[in-house]
Structures are given as C-alpha cells and as structure tokens.
Scaffold this motif. Structure first.
Motif, PDB file in Angstrom:
ATOM      1  N   ALA A   1       0.808  -1.227   0.000  1.00 17.93           N
ATOM      2  CA  ALA A   1       0.000   0.000   0.000  1.00 17.93           C
ATOM      3  C   ALA A   1       0.835   1.267   0.000  1.00 17.93           C
ATOM      4  O   ALA A   1       0.316   2.355  -0.287  1.00 17.93           O
ATOM      5  CB  ALA A   1      -0.933  -0.002   1.208  1.00 17.93           C
ATOM      6  N   HIS A   2       2.119   1.169   0.319  1.00 15.82           N
ATOM      7  CA  HIS A   2       2.917   2.387   0.485  1.00 15.82           C
ATOM      8  C   HIS A   2       3.096   3.190  -0.806  1.00 15.82           C
ATOM      9  O   HIS A   2       3.093   4.436  -0.746  1.00 15.82           O
ATOM     10  CB  HIS A   2       4.277   2.036   1.091  1.00 15.82           C
ATOM     11  N   PRO A   3       3.268   2.582  -1.984  1.00 17.07           N
ATOM     12  CA  PRO A   3       3.425   3.411  -3.195  1.00 17.07           C
ATOM     13  C   PRO A   3       2.188   4.241  -3.533  1.00 17.07           C
ATOM     14  O   PRO A   3       2.297   5.250  -4.242  1.00 17.07           O
ATOM     15  CB  PRO A   3       3.693   2.365  -4.295  1.00 17.07           C
ATOM     16  N   THR A   4       1.020   3.843  -3.037  1.00 14.73           N
ATOM     17  CA  THR A   4      -0.212   4.559  -3.374  1.00 14.73           C
ATOM     18  C   THR A   4      -0.616   5.581  -2.312  1.00 14.73           C
ATOM     19  O   THR A   4      -1.661   6.209  -2.431  1.00 14.73           O
ATOM     20  CB  THR A   4      -1.373   3.555  -3.547  1.00 14.73           C
ATOM     21  N   LYS A   5       0.192   5.723  -1.281  1.00 15.90           N
ATOM     22  CA  LYS A   5      -0.134   6.704  -0.246  1.00 15.90           C
ATOM     23  C   LYS A   5       0.017   8.119  -0.787  1.00 15.90           C
ATOM     24  O   LYS A   5       0.824   8.377  -1.696  1.00 15.90           O
ATOM     25  CB  LYS A   5       0.760   6.501   0.983  1.00 15.90           C
ATOM     26  N   THR A   6      -0.722   9.042  -0.204  1.00 17.85           N
ATOM     27  CA  THR A   6      -0.643  10.443  -0.625  1.00 17.85           C
ATOM     28  C   THR A   6       0.647  11.075  -0.100  1.00 17.85           C
ATOM     29  O   THR A   6       1.330  10.528   0.771  1.00 17.85           O
ATOM     30  CB  THR A   6      -1.848  11.229  -0.094  1.00 17.85           C
ATOM     31  N   GLY A   7       0.948  12.244  -0.636  1.00 21.51           N
ATOM     32  CA  GLY A   7       2.144  12.946  -0.194  1.00 21.51           C
ATOM     33  C   GLY A   7       2.103  13.272   1.285  1.00 21.51           C
ATOM     34  O   GLY A   7       3.116  13.146   1.994  1.00 21.51           O
ATOM     35  N   ASN A   8       0.953  13.673   1.806  1.00 22.97           N
ATOM     36  CA  ASN A   8       0.836  13.998   3.231  1.00 22.97           C
ATOM     37  C   ASN A   8       1.054  12.760   4.098  1.00 22.97           C
ATOM     38  O   ASN A   8       1.697  12.836   5.155  1.00 22.97           O
ATOM     39  CB  ASN A   8      -0.544  14.593   3.518  1.00 22.97           C
ATOM     40  N   GLU A   9       0.500  11.615   3.675  1.00 25.34           N
ATOM     41  CA  GLU A   9       0.693  10.372   4.430  1.00 25.34           C
ATOM     42  C   GLU A   9       2.166   9.979   4.457  1.00 25.34           C
ATOM     43  O   GLU A   9       2.692   9.568   5.498  1.00 25.34           O
ATOM     44  CB  GLU A   9      -0.143   9.252   3.821  1.00 25.34           C
ATOM     45  N   LEU A  10       2.835  10.117   3.308  1.00 23.36           N
ATOM     46  CA  LEU A  10       4.262   9.777   3.258  1.00 23.36           C
ATOM     47  C   LEU A  10       5.081  10.744   4.112  1.00 23.36           C
ATOM     48  O   LEU A  10       6.062  10.334   4.749  1.00 23.36           O
ATOM     49  CB  LEU A  10       4.763   9.793   1.810  1.00 23.36           C
ATOM     50  N   MET A  11       4.706  12.009   4.150  1.00 23.82           N
ATOM     51  CA  MET A  11       5.424  12.971   4.977  1.00 23.82           C
ATOM     52  C   MET A  11       5.318  12.603   6.452  1.00 23.82           C
ATOM     53  O   MET A  11       6.294  12.720   7.199  1.00 23.82           O
ATOM     54  CB  MET A  11       4.885  14.381   4.742  1.00 23.82           C
ATOM     55  N   GLU A  12       4.146  12.134   6.889  1.00 27.10           N
ATOM     56  CA  GLU A  12       3.991  11.707   8.281  1.00 27.10           C
ATOM     57  C   GLU A  12       4.878  10.511   8.593  1.00 27.10           C
ATOM     58  O   GLU A  12       5.511  10.445   9.653  1.00 27.10           O
ATOM     59  CB  GLU A  12       2.518  11.352   8.547  1.00 27.10           C
TER      60      GLU A  12
ATOM     61  N   ASP B   1       8.462  11.671   8.734  1.00 26.18           N
ATOM     62  CA  ASP B   1       8.716  12.425   9.970  1.00 26.18           C
ATOM     63  C   ASP B   1       8.973  11.463  11.135  1.00 26.18           C
ATOM     64  O   ASP B   1       9.871  11.705  11.959  1.00 26.18           O
ATOM     65  CB  ASP B   1       7.524  13.333  10.288  1.00 26.18           C
ATOM     66  N   GLU B   2       8.185  10.380  11.216  1.00 26.14           N
ATOM     67  CA  GLU B   2       8.403   9.386  12.273  1.00 26.14           C
ATOM     68  C   GLU B   2       9.782   8.732  12.130  1.00 26.14           C
ATOM     69  O   GLU B   2      10.473   8.504  13.132  1.00 26.14           O
ATOM     70  CB  GLU B   2       7.314   8.315  12.209  1.00 26.14           C
ATOM     71  N   MET B   3      10.174   8.423  10.902  1.00 24.91           N
ATOM     72  CA  MET B   3      11.495   7.836  10.674  1.00 24.91           C
ATOM     73  C   MET B   3      12.599   8.811  11.060  1.00 24.91           C
ATOM     74  O   MET B   3      13.617   8.423  11.646  1.00 24.91           O
ATOM     75  CB  MET B   3      11.633   7.397   9.217  1.00 24.91           C
ATOM     76  N   ASP B   4      12.401  10.090  10.759  1.00 20.44           N
ATOM     77  CA  ASP B   4      13.399  11.105  11.124  1.00 20.44           C
ATOM     78  C   ASP B   4      13.514  11.233  12.642  1.00 20.44           C
ATOM     79  O   ASP B   4      14.614  11.379  13.184  1.00 20.44           O
ATOM     80  CB  ASP B   4      13.036  12.462  10.521  1.00 20.44           C
ATOM     81  N   GLN B   5      12.382  11.188  13.340  1.00 15.47           N
ATOM     82  CA  GLN B   5      12.415  11.275  14.796  1.00 15.47           C
ATOM     83  C   GLN B   5      13.157  10.095  15.403  1.00 15.47           C
ATOM     84  O   GLN B   5      13.935  10.264  16.353  1.00 15.47           O
ATOM     85  CB  GLN B   5      10.990  11.332  15.339  1.00 15.47           C
ATOM     86  N   SER B   6      12.918   8.908  14.873  1.00 17.78           N
ATOM     87  CA  SER B   6      13.641   7.725  15.359  1.00 17.78           C
ATOM     88  C   SER B   6      15.144   7.879  15.135  1.00 17.78           C
ATOM     89  O   SER B   6      15.949   7.543  16.021  1.00 17.78           O
ATOM     90  CB  SER B   6      13.114   6.478  14.648  1.00 17.78           C
ATOM     91  N   HIS B   7      15.508   8.396  13.975  1.00 13.47           N
ATOM     92  CA  HIS B   7      16.937   8.603  13.678  1.00 13.47           C
ATOM     93  C   HIS B   7      17.542   9.644  14.612  1.00 13.47           C
ATOM     94  O   HIS B   7      18.671   9.471  15.098  1.00 13.47           O
ATOM     95  CB  HIS B   7      17.100   9.031  12.220  1.00 13.47           C
ATOM     96  N   ARG B   8      16.798  10.715  14.888  1.00 11.55           N
ATOM     97  CA  ARG B   8      17.303  11.749  15.790  1.00 11.55           C
ATOM     98  C   ARG B   8      17.506  11.198  17.205  1.00 11.55           C
ATOM     99  O   ARG B   8      18.474  11.564  17.892  1.00 11.55           O
ATOM    100  CB  ARG B   8      16.352  12.948  15.803  1.00 11.55           C
ATOM    101  N   LYS B   9      16.599  10.321  17.650  1.00  9.68           N
ATOM    102  CA  LYS B   9      16.754   9.719  18.979  1.00  9.68           C
ATOM    103  C   LYS B   9      18.020   8.877  19.046  1.00  9.68           C
ATOM    104  O   LYS B   9      18.749   8.894  20.048  1.00  9.68           O
ATOM    105  CB  LYS B   9      15.530   8.862  19.311  1.00  9.68           C
ATOM    106  N   GLU B  10      18.297   8.120  17.986  1.00  6.99           N
ATOM    107  CA  GLU B  10      19.516   7.325  17.953  1.00  6.99           C
ATOM    108  C   GLU B  10      20.748   8.213  17.999  1.00  6.99           C
ATOM    109  O   GLU B  10      21.706   7.933  18.744  1.00  6.99           O
ATOM    110  CB  GLU B  10      19.546   6.458  16.690  1.00  6.99           C
ATOM    111  N   MET B  11      20.746   9.272  17.229  1.00  4.47           N
ATOM    112  CA  MET B  11      21.884  10.189  17.218  1.00  4.47           C
ATOM    113  C   MET B  11      22.058  10.867  18.570  1.00  4.47           C
ATOM    114  O   MET B  11      23.182  11.059  19.041  1.00  4.47           O
ATOM    115  CB  MET B  11      21.698  11.242  16.119  1.00  4.47           C
ATOM    116  N   GLN B  12      20.940  11.219  19.213  1.00 11.21           N
ATOM    117  CA  GLN B  12      21.014  11.843  20.535  1.00 11.21           C
ATOM    118  C   GLN B  12      21.624  10.891  21.557  1.00 11.21           C
ATOM    119  O   GLN B  12      22.426  11.294  22.402  1.00 11.21           O
ATOM    120  CB  GLN B  12      19.619  12.277  20.978  1.00 11.21           C
ATOM    121  N   LEU B  13      21.252   9.594  21.468  1.00  7.15           N
ATOM    122  CA  LEU B  13      21.812   8.600  22.371  1.00  7.15           C
ATOM    123  C   LEU B  13      23.324   8.499  22.206  1.00  7.15           C
ATOM    124  O   LEU B  13      24.077   8.557  23.191  1.00  7.15           O
ATOM    125  CB  LEU B  13      21.159   7.240  22.114  1.00  7.15           C
ATOM    126  N   TYR B  14      23.779   8.371  20.966  1.00 14.59           N
ATOM    127  CA  TYR B  14      25.215   8.214  20.746  1.00 14.59           C
ATOM    128  C   TYR B  14      25.982   9.491  21.078  1.00 14.59           C
ATOM    129  O   TYR B  14      27.107   9.428  21.589  1.00 14.59           O
ATOM    130  CB  TYR B  14      25.474   7.764  19.316  1.00 14.59           C
TER     131      TYR B  14
END
Length: 305
Positions: free
Chosen positions: A133-144, A147-160
């Motif tokens: 279903a991911h290729p058919t998601k709207t631009g707003n859905e993909l941005m959300e 954003d969640e993936m970016d937050q997870s990455h930022r948490k990892e970077m903050q830990l290290y």
C-alpha cells in the motif's frame, strides 16, 4: 551426501527435514512449548539433537533451557524426556546440510525507504510488492511516515552523542559483572539474579535483576524481559550523582540496545528503581536465562558539579 549436484546415500533434503522434525518443540504465540510439534516459526537454524536423536532448532532449544531455569527444573527433551543441556546435546550435520540447501533468504520490501515494515522469504517478495500500500499513499501520508522515521533517527543520534559526551568525563569506571541465579524464600519461589559485590569509582556496588518484573509464572509467557537495579553499598559523605548503562559482555552474542540511566546516590537513597535491561526481544532474553550465569559489562560515569 551431495556430490556433483546429486543426492547420494540417503533421502533428499526436504524428505530428511520432514523425517527429523516430527517432534520439535515450538513456542506458540501465547504460551510455552507444546510438544510434539513441527518447528515452523522459522528460520530453522542450528538443529541440535538429544542423546536419543530427537531434533530441535536452536531457538526452541534455548527456550526449553530458559523455561527450565524459570521452573527450577532440569530441561528435558519434549519427546522422550531425557535430560538436555548445552553439554549433552550435539549438532546433527546431516540435517544442517539439508537445511542449508533449502531456500531461507529473508528480504525486505523495496518500499522500505518510505516506511514499509514488511520482511519475509524471498519467494513472497513479488506478491507483497504487488499489493504493497505504500506506493499509493498520498504525499501527506508519506510525509507523516518520513517524519516518524526522522524522529527515530534523531533519537539514535542523541543517544550516541550522549555516550560520547559521557566518555569525556573525568571519572569513568567499568567492570565485568556476573549475575548469578537465586530463589526467593516465598512458598512459591521466584527466580532473581544478583552479582557479587564489586568496586567501581572507589565505591562498592551490587546489581540485582528480575524476570518479567517478578510476575508469578513467567515460564507461562513467551514474552520475557529482564529489569535490573543498581545498589550502592558504600557510605558516602556527599551525594554521588552518576550515569550508568549495561552492555553485553565481551564474549556474549546477546543483542542489547544501550540506554543511559541517571541517579543521585545518598546514604538514605542508595538504590535505583528497577529499570529495563534493554534487550532487543524475548529470544535474546531467553539466551540470557538459558545460561548458567549472565555476564554483562557495567559503565559508570560520575557527574561532578
């Protein structure tokens, strides 16, 4: 044996695998192993056999050892009830060879970069990607999702970054710790772990650990967790503010994600609350429970005002 692409002197791999896996225990999704049953949770790796030749995969073998530890019993083969342990069980090279020739490659969806969490056997990849279903998601859905993936990455970077900052402290100590199993004095005993006293940063400490927050029957659950507590045994003249974390020992293969904990020790408040040992999943927890002792490495960082 296989020679030149031909299978000689015995059944073919699939036949051999079916023949030797009829009595493999397998932990179900919401309970302990229910023998006899074909081990189908996959991947079927590291087949071991008891002294009577009954097979089990490495994951189920570790689960049986962990259950026995929790119940204070000797682990037994789920088929013939003979004793099993890491020293009594051995590899079965014929089945290892058979398993190695079966398709077992695990792959991920090509849309992983836009948030698809699917992973599975290669032969199911085409079917999944056609229905993903991911290729058919709207631009707003993909941005959300991004954003969640970016937050997870930022948490990892903050830990290290936090770990690198702690490594610049003046007073740092670390030691190998060995948790040994004990039982409570209750009518229904509970398993807990405790280390011998050790010295770090010129202070004497003890670590304690418990399984599933000391629930009544952790052996009845497939979800296993460990939590630990750090205790200061020395007397201090001033509050001792520390950050600490536990990592795997130098010779262990258990997967632990680092988490930094913080506490101010005083003579009146000399023990932390129980905090989670950040093990990746229940399989990794079973590896620790199945061992005779749990060997980890403790890092302590003293914070100076």
């Amino acid at each position: 044996l296989s020679q030149g692409g031909a299978w000689l002197l015995g059944p073919k791999p699939a036949t051999l695998l079916r023949t030797h896996t009829a009595h493999v225990p397998c932990p179900g999704p919401s309970g302990p192993p229910r023998p006899p049953r074909l081990c189908a949770t996959g991947p079927w790796e590291g087949p071991l056999q008891c002294t009577n030749g009954h097979l089990m995969c490495a994951g189920c073998f570790i689960h049986l050892l962990a259950d026995a530890r929790l119940k204070e019993e000797q682990a037994t083969c789920p088929n013939c009830r003979c004793e099993i342990s890491k020293s009594l069980c051995c590899r079965n090279l014929a089945v290892e060879k058979a398993v190695s020739e079966l398709p077992s490659e695990v792959t991920q969806c090509k849309y992983k970069r836009i948030g698809c969490p699917w992973h599975g056997p290669f032969h199911e990849l085409t079917v999944h990607e056609a229905a993903c279903a991911h290729p058919t998601k709207t631009g707003n859905e993909l941005m959300e999702i991004l954003d969640e993936m970016d937050q997870s990455h930022r948490k990892e970077m903050q830990l290290y970054n936090s770990i690198f900052s702690l490594l610049s402290f003046e007073k740092i100590g670390y030691t190998e710790v060995q948790f040994r199993p004990y039982r409570t004095d209750d009518f229904i005993t509970r398993l807990y772990y405790e280390t011998p006293r050790f010295t770090v940063l010129n202070q004497t400490w003890v670590l304690k650990a418990r399984v599933n927050d000391s629930e009544r029957n952790p052996n009845l659950s497939c979800k296993r967790t460990l939590s630990f507590q750090l205790l200061l045994k020395s007397k201090v003249t001033a509050p001792l503010e520390c950050s600490f974390l536990l990592l795997k020992g130098p010779y262990d293969d258990v997967k632990i994600s680092p988490v930094i904990y913080h506490f101010v020790f005083t003579n009146e408040s000399n023990e932390t609350d129980y905090v989670p040992l950040p093990i990746v999943d229940s399989v990794e927890c079973n590896k620790l429970l199945a061992a005779k002792n749990i060997n980890l490495r403790l890092f302590l960082f003293q914070i100076q005002k």
